[in-house]
Each structure stands twice: as C-alpha cells, then as structure tokens.
Design an enzyme around this catalytic site. Sequence first.
Site, PDB file in Angstrom:
ATOM      1  N   HIS A 127     -11.773   1.888   4.349  1.00  0.00           N
ATOM      2  CA  HIS A 127     -10.966   2.551   3.470  1.00  0.00           C
ATOM      3  C   HIS A 127     -10.759   4.092   3.508  1.00  0.00           C
ATOM      4  O   HIS A 127      -9.704   4.516   3.255  1.00  0.00           O
ATOM      5  CB  HIS A 127     -11.291   2.250   1.847  1.00  0.00           C
ATOM      6  CG  HIS A 127     -10.429   2.528   0.914  1.00  0.00           C
ATOM      7  ND1 HIS A 127     -10.256   1.625  -0.287  1.00  0.00           N
ATOM      8  CD2 HIS A 127      -9.347   3.230   0.821  1.00  0.00           C
ATOM      9  CE1 HIS A 127      -9.362   1.960  -1.078  1.00  0.00           C
ATOM     10  NE2 HIS A 127      -8.800   2.878  -0.466  1.00  0.00           N
ATOM     11  N   LYS A 154     -10.064  -3.531   1.915  1.00  0.00           N
ATOM     12  CA  LYS A 154     -10.449  -2.395   2.590  1.00  0.00           C
ATOM     13  C   LYS A 154     -11.990  -2.336   2.235  1.00  0.00           C
ATOM     14  O   LYS A 154     -12.520  -2.537   0.992  1.00  0.00           O
ATOM     15  CB  LYS A 154      -9.928  -1.098   2.079  1.00  0.00           C
ATOM     16  CG  LYS A 154      -8.370  -1.388   2.280  1.00  0.00           C
ATOM     17  CD  LYS A 154      -7.778  -0.268   1.858  1.00  0.00           C
ATOM     18  CE  LYS A 154      -6.252  -0.257   1.629  1.00  0.00           C
ATOM     19  NZ  LYS A 154      -5.898  -0.894   0.490  1.00  0.00           N
ATOM     20  N   TYR A 195     -10.244  -1.434  -5.580  1.00  0.00           N
ATOM     21  CA  TYR A 195      -9.162  -1.635  -6.515  1.00  0.00           C
ATOM     22  C   TYR A 195      -9.691  -2.335  -7.499  1.00  0.00           C
ATOM     23  O   TYR A 195      -9.109  -2.749  -8.543  1.00  0.00           O
ATOM     24  CB  TYR A 195      -7.850  -1.968  -5.953  1.00  0.00           C
ATOM     25  CG  TYR A 195      -7.220  -1.225  -4.890  1.00  0.00           C
ATOM     26  CD1 TYR A 195      -7.712   0.204  -4.566  1.00  0.00           C
ATOM     27  CD2 TYR A 195      -6.165  -1.871  -4.110  1.00  0.00           C
ATOM     28  CE1 TYR A 195      -7.073   0.737  -3.620  1.00  0.00           C
ATOM     29  CE2 TYR A 195      -5.649  -1.052  -3.201  1.00  0.00           C
ATOM     30  CZ  TYR A 195      -5.908   0.085  -2.770  1.00  0.00           C
ATOM     31  OH  TYR A 195      -5.278   1.014  -1.852  1.00  0.00           O
ATOM     32  N   ASP A 220      -1.500  -5.961  -0.026  1.00  0.00           N
ATOM     33  CA  ASP A 220      -2.606  -5.137   0.122  1.00  0.00           C
ATOM     34  C   ASP A 220      -3.290  -4.956  -0.946  1.00  0.00           C
ATOM     35  O   ASP A 220      -2.960  -4.193  -1.965  1.00  0.00           O
ATOM     36  CB  ASP A 220      -1.848  -3.696   0.801  1.00  0.00           C
ATOM     37  CG  ASP A 220      -2.825  -2.847   1.088  1.00  0.00           C
ATOM     38  OD1 ASP A 220      -3.840  -2.881   2.220  1.00  0.00           O
ATOM     39  OD2 ASP A 220      -3.194  -1.695   0.352  1.00  0.00           O
TER      40      ASP A 220
HETATM   41  P1  NAD Z   1       4.089   4.315  -4.132  1.00  0.00           P
HETATM   42  O1  NAD Z   1       4.604   5.212  -3.462  1.00  0.00           O
HETATM   43  O2  NAD Z   1       4.205   2.567  -3.633  1.00  0.00           O
HETATM   44  O3  NAD Z   1       4.308   4.148  -5.602  1.00  0.00           O
HETATM   45  C1  NAD Z   1       4.119   3.295  -6.678  1.00  0.00           C
HETATM   46  C2  NAD Z   1       4.753   3.814  -8.086  1.00  0.00           C
HETATM   47  O4  NAD Z   1       6.106   3.993  -7.946  1.00  0.00           O
HETATM   48  C3  NAD Z   1       4.471   2.963  -8.949  1.00  0.00           C
HETATM   49  O5  NAD Z   1       4.152   3.932 -10.205  1.00  0.00           O
HETATM   50  C4  NAD Z   1       5.768   2.176  -9.255  1.00  0.00           C
HETATM   51  O6  NAD Z   1       5.867   1.962 -10.659  1.00  0.00           O
HETATM   52  C5  NAD Z   1       6.669   3.264  -8.893  1.00  0.00           C
HETATM   53  N1  NAD Z   1       7.866   2.360  -8.157  1.00  0.00           N
HETATM   54  C6  NAD Z   1       7.798   1.364  -7.294  1.00  0.00           C
HETATM   55  N2  NAD Z   1       8.897   0.745  -7.053  1.00  0.00           N
HETATM   56  C7  NAD Z   1       9.846   1.615  -7.834  1.00  0.00           C
HETATM   57  C8  NAD Z   1      11.229   1.576  -7.704  1.00  0.00           C
HETATM   58  N3  NAD Z   1      11.963   0.955  -6.955  1.00  0.00           N
HETATM   59  N4  NAD Z   1      11.798   2.398  -8.705  1.00  0.00           N
HETATM   60  C9  NAD Z   1      11.196   3.128  -9.313  1.00  0.00           C
HETATM   61  N5  NAD Z   1       9.862   3.481  -9.211  1.00  0.00           N
HETATM   62  C10 NAD Z   1       9.056   2.556  -8.746  1.00  0.00           C
HETATM   63  O7  NAD Z   1       2.227   4.294  -4.298  1.00  0.00           O
HETATM   64  P2  NAD Z   1       1.021   3.451  -4.044  1.00  0.00           P
HETATM   65  O8  NAD Z   1       1.060   2.301  -4.843  1.00  0.00           O
HETATM   66  O9  NAD Z   1      -0.156   4.313  -4.291  1.00  0.00           O
HETATM   67  O10 NAD Z   1       0.850   3.083  -2.613  1.00  0.00           O
HETATM   68  C11 NAD Z   1       1.455   1.841  -2.142  1.00  0.00           C
HETATM   69  C12 NAD Z   1       0.104   1.220  -1.853  1.00  0.00           C
HETATM   70  O11 NAD Z   1      -0.694   1.630  -0.688  1.00  0.00           O
HETATM   71  C13 NAD Z   1      -1.050   0.788  -2.966  1.00  0.00           C
HETATM   72  O12 NAD Z   1      -0.394   0.099  -3.689  1.00  0.00           O
HETATM   73  C14 NAD Z   1      -2.304   0.584  -2.269  1.00  0.00           C
HETATM   74  O13 NAD Z   1      -2.084  -0.820  -1.730  1.00  0.00           O
HETATM   75  C15 NAD Z   1      -2.060   1.241  -1.017  1.00  0.00           C
HETATM   76  N6  NAD Z   1      -2.704   2.565  -0.860  1.00  0.00           N
HETATM   77  C16 NAD Z   1      -3.689   2.939   0.052  1.00  0.00           C
HETATM   78  C17 NAD Z   1      -4.467   4.100   0.022  1.00  0.00           C
HETATM   79  C18 NAD Z   1      -5.514   4.075   0.891  1.00  0.00           C
HETATM   80  O14 NAD Z   1      -6.211   5.400   0.801  1.00  0.00           O
HETATM   81  N7  NAD Z   1      -5.570   3.414   1.782  1.00  0.00           N
HETATM   82  C19 NAD Z   1      -4.189   4.898  -0.948  1.00  0.00           C
HETATM   83  C20 NAD Z   1      -3.309   4.581  -1.925  1.00  0.00           C
HETATM   84  C21 NAD Z   1      -2.557   3.532  -2.052  1.00  0.00           C
END
Ligand code: NAD
Length: 276
Positions: free
Chosen positions: A108, A73, A48, A43
């Site tokens: 988005h 997006k 980004y 994704d």
């Molecule tokens: P997430 O909840 O996936 O958290 C990511 C964070 O958690 C990072 O800092 C990472 O280092 C940490 N992490 C990941 N795996 C871990 C583990 N096993 N142990 C400890 N820490 C860990 O949050 P995110 O990345 O914001 O959300 C996932 C994806 O969703 C994004 O990367 C993006 O592609 C998407 N997204 C979309 C929107 C939207 O508006 N549509 C908004 C935010 C994110």
Amino acid sequence: MEYIKLNNGMSIPQLGFGTWKLTGDTARDSVTAAVKSGYRMIDTAQGYGNEAEVWAGIAASGIAREELAISTKVSTGAMRGGADAVRASIRGSLAALGNAYIDILLIHWPVKGKLEETWKAMEEFVADGSVRALGLCNCNPHHIDEILAVAEVKPVFNQIELHPYLAQGEVSAASRERGLRIESWGPLGQGRNGVRDDPAIAAIAASRGRSVAQVILRWHIQRGNIVIPGSSKPEHIAENFDIFGFALSEEEMRAIDALDRNERINPKNDPETFPW
Ligand code: NAD
C-alpha cells in the site's frame, strides 16, 4: 473495454472500480452496481476495512469469480509488524475476499525498511497459488529498485496518485522502463483539488457532449494508464464506465497535459515522508 497486458502475461481491464471510503452496505451496493455496469476489476485494501463488503457486493452481482480481477493491498500496519504480520494480513484478505484467490496483491505504501521483508512474504502466496500477481503503490523509482533487487516475482504495476494536476511524468517513465504499468489513483482528483471544475477540461467536455469526469478518464486511458475511479452513486459509476465510445484528439490530450502543476491532492501523500 480495453485490456492491458502485464509483464507476467496476465491481462487486466484498463478501467476498474475503486472502493476507498466505501464501507458497509454502501460498499456492497456500489460494487454490485459497478459489476452490473460492466466493470470487471475492483480495487480494495486491507486499510479500507471493506474487503468483506466488496466480496458481498461481488457475490450479490451474480458474476463468476473468474471473470473478475480483484486487487487488494497489504496495510502499512501489517508491514511494520514484520513478515508474520504480513502473512496473517494476507490470510485475512483471502478469507474476506471469498476464500479463493487474489488477482493482484499490492504494497500500500513503501514503509521505510520494510519493503524486502514484506515482498518476500507476499511472494510465498504467489508460490502457493493463492495470489496471481504482485504490485506496488506509491513507489518512487528508488523504491521500485529496492524491490527489484530482491524480487523473484516482479511487480506488475505501480498504483500512484495521477490526475491532470499531477501527471507524474518522471515516476511513470521510470516505472515503465522497469517493466511496470501505471495505475492512476485519485484519477478525478477525489473531488477535492478542483480538477473537475477546470475550465479547459470543461470546454472539451462541452464540445463533445461528455461529462468532465468522462473526459478526464478518457485522458488516463489514452495515456496508456490503468484507471480506477470510485463512486457510491450508480449514475456516476455507469457514467465513468461509458468512456470507450469516443476518443480525445491529440490537441485535446495536449491541452489536458498542459494542466500539470505537479500538485498532490494532499501534500502529505508524498511517498518519501508517508506514513507521516
Ligand atoms: P477519485 O478521483 O476516483 O474520486 C472519487 C470522488 O469523485 C468521489 O467523491 C466520487 O463521488 C466523485 N465522482 C466519481 N465519479 C464522478 C462523476 N462521474 N461525476 C462527479 N463526481 C464523481 O478518487 P479515489 O476514489 O480516491 O481514487 C480511486 C481509487 O483509487 C480509490 O477508490 C481506491 O481504490 C484507490 N486509491 C488508492 C490509493 C493508494 O494509496 N494506493 C489512494 C487513494 C485511492
């Protein structure tokens, strides 16, 4: 890996890799690590600033393009600019993502007054075969209805903030009633809302010899949602993929369900007021 069948007949992996905040070489290398760990869905987003790096990471992995699903997006800026700006932004995404096709193209954020115009422009790319499916992000039921009123191509899923502290029961049910699957963003609370330190989840993780992240991701999977955790650390990328060898009991699922506080990671991310 479990697969989810979408309302247009496409099947996509239930677990994908998120790339928000990953830029430059880190984006490229993390995506390569994800594909090598087994992820088959990535994704990204125009916003980004990493579509080209995501593609470079895919290319470096050696995977065949048709084995992967890529979502990106349309940015709020392009939406505000009108149909031509949306079309130009999609052409830009296609060029950055290997000049072939996009599997799932998403709105988005539901920019007020711009949904219909954006959607009709997005549909043109489905008609010419350069986009396989369209979807939504951050949409409340009335936004979905606004799209459905004009859509020839129906949205396949609604990607929304969803984690144990924001279970999104109402938006999920309304999306499902309208034929859309749910994809959870921020599934681990982005490491900002304390959910990864939650004692109830920690107890389940300890009793199962799994990490807290794995238990939370398993909860998303068993709720039937698509989930896209992100990380730049190869060990976390691999750990988050290793969630198909165990299952939470109904009691454990209920214990995590009970943690819902209807609390966003950032209160500003309310679809009714965003972009602020
Ligand atoms: P997430 O909840 O996936 O958290 C990511 C964070 O958690 C990072 O800092 C990472 O280092 C940490 N992490 C990941 N795996 C871990 C583990 N096993 N142990 C400890 N820490 C860990 O949050 P995110 O990345 O914001 O959300 C996932 C994806 O969703 C994004 O990367 C993006 O592609 C998407 N997204 C979309 C929107 C939207 O508006 N549509 C908004 C935010 C994110």
